[in-house]
Design an enzyme around this catalytic site. Sequence first.
Site, PDB file in Angstrom:
ATOM      1  N   HIS A  39       0.835  -1.209   0.000  1.00  9.43           N
ATOM      2  CA  HIS A  39       0.000   0.000   0.000  1.00  9.43           C
ATOM      3  C   HIS A  39       0.863   1.249   0.000  1.00  9.43           C
ATOM      4  O   HIS A  39       1.871   1.329   0.701  1.00  9.43           O
ATOM      5  CB  HIS A  39      -0.915   0.013   1.219  1.00  9.43           C
ATOM      6  N   CYS A  53      -3.715   2.491  -5.245  1.00  8.07           N
ATOM      7  CA  CYS A  53      -3.206   3.403  -4.221  1.00  8.07           C
ATOM      8  C   CYS A  53      -2.059   4.273  -4.741  1.00  8.07           C
ATOM      9  O   CYS A  53      -1.987   5.475  -4.443  1.00  8.07           O
ATOM     10  CB  CYS A  53      -2.776   2.637  -2.977  1.00  8.07           C
ATOM     11  N   ASP A  74      -4.291   9.260   2.722  1.00  8.29           N
ATOM     12  CA  ASP A  74      -4.315   7.808   2.561  1.00  8.29           C
ATOM     13  C   ASP A  74      -5.623   7.423   1.881  1.00  8.29           C
ATOM     14  O   ASP A  74      -6.710   7.719   2.386  1.00  8.29           O
ATOM     15  CB  ASP A  74      -4.201   7.127   3.932  1.00  8.29           C
TER      16      ASP A  74
END
Length: 225
Positions: free
Chosen positions: A104, A168, A121
Amino acid sequence: MGKTNPDEKILSYNDVVLRRSDLDILSGPYFLNDRIIEFYFSYLSSCSEEILLVPPSIAFWIMNYPVGQGLTEFLEPLHLPEKKLVIFSINDNDDVSKAGGGSHWSLLAFERNANKFFHHDSNGGMNSVHAKRLYNAVVSFMSVSSSATKPVYQECNSSPQQMNGYDCGLYVLTIARVICSWYGRKDKDGDKMWFSAVQGQVTPSVVAGMRNEILGQIRDLMPIK
């Protein structure tokens, strides 16, 4: 017709070397690697000398640097106290023997006028522990003066969220582009920072389109054979 070599070097851009396999990552729904993020960070870095986009490998080593092992000398070439805006990519890899690992990406940005670090995030704060680790590592190096007010850390809970398990890195790049664009404007919104720009411009369709956009940039820069 012979098979293409995935390790074939296709582009040297500043200090970044891209290989054929990187094009394959961008062509399909795959998790971005360090090289692609470093390339795009280097591409964005050309917009202003006041902005620093730290390569993923450097951010990783800062975050995992052994305590008491001379981090000052490691950070000195970055000239952090001279930068108005510093952007780091955060990776959740905890194994220092596996650079390029992890599953991630998120983004940590320092804005000097606000004297704050902001963590974006796209997966519900999954990387908050890692972002705080990097913040704690660099926070005392952001100013020349040891008496300067310590920058604070802020989790951006309104950050756009990814719709799948592999975009991501694209969110990191899209948010980085929006922040750099915001910084370059003369009508910046004071305390509101870049948040409204990120919320308005970082949409699933824009993020998805980044794959082809970056592919196009790479192909435009590739030497003609």
